[in-house]
Design a protein around this motif. Structure first.
Motif, PDB file in Angstrom:
ATOM      1  N   LEU A  67       0.844  -1.188   0.000  1.00 41.01           N
ATOM      2  CA  LEU A  67       0.000   0.000   0.000  1.00 41.01           C
ATOM      3  C   LEU A  67       0.886   1.246   0.000  1.00 41.01           C
ATOM      4  N   PRO A  68       0.382   2.339  -0.560  1.00 42.01           N
ATOM      5  CA  PRO A  68       1.174   3.579  -0.562  1.00 42.01           C
ATOM      6  C   PRO A  68       1.101   4.295   0.786  1.00 42.01           C
ATOM      7  N   GLU A  69       1.939   5.292   0.948  1.00 43.37           N
ATOM      8  CA  GLU A  69       1.899   6.111   2.157  1.00 43.37           C
ATOM      9  C   GLU A  69       2.206   7.547   1.761  1.00 43.37           C
ATOM     10  N   TRP A  70       1.616   8.506   2.481  1.00 46.27           N
ATOM     11  CA  TRP A  70       1.776   9.927   2.153  1.00 46.27           C
ATOM     12  C   TRP A  70       2.951  10.505   2.920  1.00 46.27           C
ATOM     13  N   ASP A  71       3.855  11.149   2.190  1.00 48.92           N
ATOM     14  CA  ASP A  71       4.971  11.829   2.847  1.00 48.92           C
ATOM     15  C   ASP A  71       4.693  13.324   2.763  1.00 48.92           C
ATOM     16  N   TYR A  72       4.364  13.937   3.904  1.00 50.12           N
ATOM     17  CA  TYR A  72       3.935  15.340   3.845  1.00 50.12           C
ATOM     18  C   TYR A  72       5.084  16.271   3.507  1.00 50.12           C
ATOM     19  N   ARG A  73       6.322  15.859   3.775  1.00 46.08           N
ATOM     20  CA  ARG A  73       7.448  16.739   3.465  1.00 46.08           C
ATOM     21  C   ARG A  73       7.616  16.856   1.953  1.00 46.08           C
ATOM     22  N   ARG A  74       7.394  15.731   1.274  1.00 45.16           N
ATOM     23  CA  ARG A  74       7.514  15.763  -0.184  1.00 45.16           C
ATOM     24  C   ARG A  74       6.166  16.012  -0.849  1.00 45.16           C
ATOM     25  N   GLN A  75       5.102  16.028  -0.037  1.00 43.59           N
ATOM     26  CA  GLN A  75       3.754  16.284  -0.559  1.00 43.59           C
ATOM     27  C   GLN A  75       3.374  15.313  -1.667  1.00 43.59           C
ATOM     28  N   ARG A  76       3.686  14.045  -1.482  1.00 38.97           N
ATOM     29  CA  ARG A  76       3.230  13.087  -2.484  1.00 38.97           C
ATOM     30  C   ARG A  76       3.097  11.702  -1.864  1.00 38.97           C
ATOM     31  N   LEU A  77       2.370  10.846  -2.571  1.00 41.63           N
ATOM     32  CA  LEU A  77       2.192   9.476  -2.121  1.00 41.63           C
ATOM     33  C   LEU A  77       3.409   8.659  -2.518  1.00 41.63           C
ATOM     34  N   VAL A  78       3.957   7.937  -1.565  1.00 44.79           N
ATOM     35  CA  VAL A  78       5.058   7.047  -1.894  1.00 44.79           C
ATOM     36  C   VAL A  78       4.441   5.676  -2.165  1.00 44.79           C
ATOM     37  N   ALA A  79       4.567   5.199  -3.395  1.00 42.68           N
ATOM     38  CA  ALA A  79       3.892   3.962  -3.779  1.00 42.68           C
ATOM     39  C   ALA A  79       4.539   2.754  -3.115  1.00 42.68           C
ATOM     40  N   GLU A  80       3.732   1.759  -2.827  1.00 42.80           N
ATOM     41  CA  GLU A  80       4.185   0.477  -2.272  1.00 42.80           C
ATOM     42  C   GLU A  80       5.125   0.661  -1.097  1.00 42.80           C
ATOM     43  N   HIS A  81       4.722   1.495  -0.174  1.00 37.53           N
ATOM     44  CA  HIS A  81       5.596   1.824   0.951  1.00 37.53           C
ATOM     45  C   HIS A  81       5.331   0.920   2.154  1.00 37.53           C
ATOM     46  N   CYS A  82       4.110   0.448   2.302  1.00 38.66           N
ATOM     47  CA  CYS A  82       3.786  -0.388   3.456  1.00 38.66           C
ATOM     48  C   CYS A  82       3.345  -1.762   2.988  1.00 38.66           C
ATOM     49  N   CYS A  83       3.639  -2.744   3.816  1.00 37.57           N
ATOM     50  CA  CYS A  83       3.152  -4.075   3.515  1.00 37.57           C
ATOM     51  C   CYS A  83       2.096  -4.441   4.539  1.00 37.57           C
ATOM     52  N   LEU A  84       0.869  -4.617   4.068  1.00 39.80           N
ATOM     53  CA  LEU A  84      -0.225  -4.949   4.972  1.00 39.80           C
ATOM     54  C   LEU A  84      -0.476  -6.439   4.926  1.00 39.80           C
ATOM     55  N   LYS A  85      -0.525  -7.056   6.123  1.00 42.01           N
ATOM     56  CA  LYS A  85      -0.705  -8.506   6.165  1.00 42.01           C
ATOM     57  C   LYS A  85      -2.034  -8.865   6.806  1.00 42.01           C
ATOM     58  N   PRO A  86      -2.956  -9.381   6.013  1.00 41.08           N
ATOM     59  CA  PRO A  86      -4.220  -9.827   6.598  1.00 41.08           C
ATOM     60  C   PRO A  86      -3.965 -11.048   7.477  1.00 41.08           C
ATOM     61  N   MET A  87      -4.594 -11.106   8.631  1.00 39.85           N
ATOM     62  CA  MET A  87      -4.368 -12.214   9.556  1.00 39.85           C
ATOM     63  C   MET A  87      -5.679 -12.605  10.220  1.00 39.85           C
ATOM     64  N   LEU A  88      -5.656 -13.819  10.765  1.00 40.43           N
ATOM     65  CA  LEU A  88      -6.766 -14.261  11.609  1.00 40.43           C
ATOM     66  C   LEU A  88      -6.231 -14.356  13.028  1.00 40.43           C
ATOM     67  N   PRO A  89      -7.013 -13.966  14.027  1.00 38.02           N
ATOM     68  CA  PRO A  89      -6.530 -14.093  15.402  1.00 38.02           C
ATOM     69  C   PRO A  89      -6.221 -15.564  15.722  1.00 38.02           C
ATOM     70  N   ARG A  90      -5.109 -15.800  16.440  1.00 35.81           N
ATOM     71  CA  ARG A  90      -4.738 -17.169  16.753  1.00 35.81           C
ATOM     72  C   ARG A  90      -5.599 -17.657  17.920  1.00 35.81           C
ATOM     73  N   ASP A  91      -5.715 -18.950  18.026  1.00 36.01           N
ATOM     74  CA  ASP A  91      -6.409 -19.575  19.156  1.00 36.01           C
ATOM     75  C   ASP A  91      -7.866 -19.160  19.271  1.00 36.01           C
TER      76      ASP A  91
END
Lengths: 608, 269
Positions: free
Chosen positions: A320-344
């Motif tokens: 997923l992208p993330e916004w860098d306010y210093r550069r005033q733009r979206l940084v593409a593919e900056h975060c990795c989101l991991k869908p999970m199920l709660p254990r136990d």
């Protein structure tokens, strides 16, 4: 007896020497609600938060009485830096409360002026900023004249010639900010000018990124009123010597009150009152990194758990992208989101203690389920649509062949056509206790359960998700119930198995929720976020960066046609949530125990 | 439905202060028989611009304020019963086509989606209006022009024009004019002197900084003109600002108080 008399004398002399007019005092709290709006209208940066300034020693010559009483050394001045606008906690400079109040507005207008580094000394900077304010705003000019007229008689005229010349220059600059006036040199610093900004604003203490947690946590158990205070802080590296106090002590090198010495002492949770008072009296607070941490602070340094104990990951992750306010733009593919199920998570029924409330909510929400509304122009139905019939007959009489339109009224079961995604903050801060309400996570669990009970009663589509994060490569997105699933014992079990952990990278979680919600076919789509604090993460995702990224994510959701709304238990959320969600986009729950009721009530009113 | 405003003489040209080259664009589009879409916030001069251009080009203007109950029949026309007989009555769109004038659909997103479909054959090179109920098919004369407007920052984010409709128009984007231009507008329309107009415009600039944070919508040029008119007719400046600039923007006491503090930076005693 001596103590008692001494105490009386101290009180008396302090009161006599005090220069302000406490009966006319105006506190920052009185204007706090209007202040941010006014500051922004004057051109101030909307991302800045409002804080109270603390006293600074001005070093100027004091009156005799003040010297006897030992008061008047410090003065509270206003200033702003990259993060915040600092204003005095209260102003009692003038005998008239209206003037004191006006001084706050003047200081905000002055602080909102753009700052130029090449503007010269303190006097020139303030003079130019004042002149700019006065030229642009004639109404403010009248206010300024009133303040200056009231201020001049309150200022002392020094006897020393150099100091007198300096004072004369300041007075002239106050009266005529447009005229070019230079500050004549003098040995003693000038008397402070409360109409101007701080001559040497304290440096920002957030220079080291990972230290941010420490002062905040220390604050959490200290007095609320002192919480937003800002002390003149100085950053220092840790003293190399292990036992600072055990150096060869020479009587002639006596430490001053605020000199930094590394004391080899185990930190323990002591009474913060004394420390607060001491901090008030000090000119500079020195902060340095210590390798020791308090037991209660240890939890903020968690590493990843062993794989066997972690929640069950679903797939490899979504970039997923993330916004860098210093550069005033979206940084593409900056975060990795991991869908999970709660254990136990094992299927479980609704806990008994929630049963009565759940029953009541179910009844309430059943009433919410779609009302029938009359629809005209139906092909069949119990009533004739007279308007359409008349129009049709008129057309028929005109001799033109027109196909017979649908001419009935019907009461078909209406659809609310509403989808709601609830996103809960599961960061470690939710592990903290909220007095009688218990742990925040407990309240969130109950709220999720009851919210789900209520929504399944009214038949709206909904999904439940939770999130936490460890830096940008691991944004944990817990699936509790997706839109396709039924709300049953399996999903209840997942909610009950929730455990708090890690940090709050809110932007990524909101972006993913937006994607999921956009896939829903409903006409109105609500994104409800339950939170307990500001966005933050281990890396640079804190302070303004986190706030700006979250704001962008919320704006993206709004642009996509969703309705984002935030419910928080953070009592200070008023400082940053309006910036994130807009003035009507959030709600603060002061009593956390009421979160389930507030949440469901909100849903009912938002979707009505 | 508004009554058609017929062409006025050039001497009675409604006042409009051009901001950029929008007048040229509009005139060229009319000559080339292209429909025009105007986007812009409330009260920035969209309607006035269309009225001005219609008068300038000497065309009759038919304005329709769209609402969610507006049907295709309301635009095209319907049969009415008169004296036991039925009579066909043209709608504003049909009249504009017949007379070769400008049909202006204000806030077109408010209209139901199926309504805008009747516009499609008029907005491509065919330029025809089929009237199903009378069996007619009108060919639009060269003078006819279709103009629609909408406010993109409107409260209902869900309401927007279908791309298939948008694609048929030449689009002009309007915003609040630059301070010097707006000052001239306020001065001319409100009948106040240059200094007061400049102060009102500065104040508007300050309040507009709050859009999106504290206010849903900014103060419009229209409200500024209202305020100037109140002042010109002798009302106190602060009262005029309160009633025309502050109260229309918000209902929250704190916001109102803060906005009045902003007003005082211009007009405080």
């Amino acid at each position: 007896m001596e103590d008692l008399v001494g105490g009386w004398w101290d009180k008396l002399i302090r009161r006599t020497a005090y220069r302000g007019y406490p009966q006319a005092a105006v506190a920052l709290a009185d204007i706090e609600k209007q202040a941010p709006l006014f500051f922004r209208a004057m051109g101030g940066d909307p991302a800045l938060t409002l804080r109270t300034a603390v006293g600074t020693a001005h070093g100027a010559r004091r009156r005799l009485l003040e010297r006897i009483a030992g008061t008047g050394e410090q003065v509270e001045l206003a200033w702003r830096d990259g993060q915040s606008l600092y204003l005095p906690e209260k102003i009692d400079l003038f005998p008239d409360a209206a003037r004191n109040r006006e001084l706050y507005f003047w200081l905000m207008a002055l602080a909102a002026q753009p700052q130029h580094s090449d503007d010269g000394d303190w006097l020139t900077r303030n003079r130019r900023a004042s002149a700019a304010c006065l030229a642009a705003m004639p109404g403010l000019a009248a206010l300024y004249r009133r303040l200056v007229t009231a201020l001049l008689p309150l200022r002392d005229t020094p006897r020393d010639a150099a100091a007198a010349a300096q004072e004369a220059a300041i007075r002239a600059a106050l009266q005529q900010p447009e005229a070019a006036i230079a500050l004549p040199p003098c040995r003693t610093p000038p008397q402070p000018v409360l109409l101007w900004l701080h001559p040497t604003p304290p440096t920002a203490p957030t220079a080291g990124a990972d230290d941010k947690q420490t002062p905040e946590m220390e604050d959490s158990d200290s007095k609320e009123t002192k919480k937003k205070r800002r002390y003149r802080a100085r950053r220092d590296t840790a003293d190399e010597r292990k036992n600072g106090m055990l150096l060869v002590f020479r009587a002639e090198s006596i430490f001053t009150w605020d000199e930094y010495v590394r004391v080899n002492r185990h930190t323990d949770d002591d009474d913060m009152d004394d420390a607060g008072a001491a901090a008030e009296d000090m000119n500079t607070l020195t902060i340095s990194r210590d390798n020791r941490r308090r037991a209660s602070r240890l939890k903020f340094d968690l590493d990843l758990p062993a794989a066997a104990y972690d929640d069950t990951p679903l797939g490899s992750g979504i970039l997923l992208p993330e916004w860098d306010y210093r550069r005033q733009r979206l940084v593409a593919e900056h975060c990795c989101l991991k869908p999970m199920l709660p254990r136990d998570a094992t299927p479980a029924p609704l806990p008994d203690k929630l049963q009565p409330l759940a029953r009541r909510l179910r009844r309430q929400f059943q009433a919410l389920s779609p009302e029938r509304t009359r629809k005209s122009g139906e092909a069949s139905g119990p009533d004739i649509d007279l308007d359409r019939l008349i129009r049709f007959l008129a057309e028929k009489r005109s001799g033109v062949a027109v196909a017979e339109p649908p001419l009935y009224q019907a009461w078909p079961p209406g659809g609310r056509n509403m989808a709601c995604l609830l996103l809960a903050d599961l960061s470690l801060s939710t592990e903290s206790w909220l007095g009688e309400a218990g742990q925040v996570i407990g309240v969130i669990r109950d709220s999720l359960l009851l919210f789900a009970e209520a929504l399944s009663a009214c038949g709206d589509d909904f999904g439940l998700y939770g999130f936490s994060s460890i830096r940008r490569d691991e944004v944990r997105y817990l699936l509790l119930k997706d839109f396709a699933e039924r709300y049953d014992d399996t999903t209840r079990g997942r909610i009950l198995a929730l455990r708090p952990g890690y940090y709050t990278r809110m932007g990524a979680a909101i972006r993913q929720s937006t994607r999921i919600l956009l896939e829903q076919p409903a006409q109105r789509r609500l994104l409800l976020i339950v939170s307990d604090g500001k966005p933050n993460d281990l890396d640079h995702y804190e302070g303004r960066y986190g706030v700006e990224d979250t704001r962008q994510a919320v704006l993206e959701a709004k642009r996509a046609g969703l309705i984002p709304f935030c419910v928080t238990v953070d009592k200070e959320a008023g400082e940053y949530l309006p910036h994130l969600f807009g003035r009507r986009g959030y709600s603060v729950v002061h009593d956390a125990r009421r979160l389930p009721q507030v949440l469901t009530g909100l849903y009912a009113s938002l979707t009505a | 439905m508004n009554a058609p405003v017929h062409a006025k003489l050039a001497s009675q040209l409604p006042f409009y202060q051009p901001v950029a080259d929008e007048c040229t664009v509009f005139e060229t589009a009319w000559r080339q028989q292209l429909p025009v879409l105007i986007k812009g916030p409330t009260g920035c001069g969209k309607t006035r611009f269309v009225a001005h251009m219609a008068a300038k080009l000497g065309l009759p203007l038919f304005t329709v304020s769209c609402h969610d109950d507006l049907s295709a029949a309301d635009l095209v026309g319907r049969h009415l019963i008169a004296g036991g007989d039925t009579r066909w009555c043209d709608g504003p769109l049909t009249r504009a086509v017949r007379e070769g004038g400008i049909c202006y659909l204000d806030e077109v997103v408010e209209a139901r989606k199926d309504t805008t479909v009747v516009l499609h054959p008029l907005t491509d090179d065919r330029r025809i209006l089929p009237i199903e109920r009378t069996g007619e098919e009108l060919q639009a004369p060269p003078g006819f022009m279709l103009v629609v407007s909408f406010n993109p920052g409107y409260q209902h984010v869900l309401k927007t024009l279908k791309p298939s409709t948008r694609q048929r128009f030449v689009a002009l984007s309007f915003d609040f004019p630059l301070p010097e231009v707006e000052r001239a507008v306020v001065q001319h329309e409100g009948g106040v002197d240059e200094r007061l107009a400049a102060q009102l415009v500065t104040l508007a600039g300050q309040i507009r900084r709050l859009t999106g944070y504290d206010l849903d919508e900014a103060v419009s040029t229209r409200l500024l003109v209202y305020c100037a008119k109140l002042i010109a007719s002798g009302m106190g400046v602060r009262l005029a600002c309160r009633t025309a600039l502050v109260e229309p923007l918000s209902d929250e006491a704190d916001t109102l108080a803060a906005l009045m503090a902003v007003v005082d930076t211009q007009f405080g005693a």
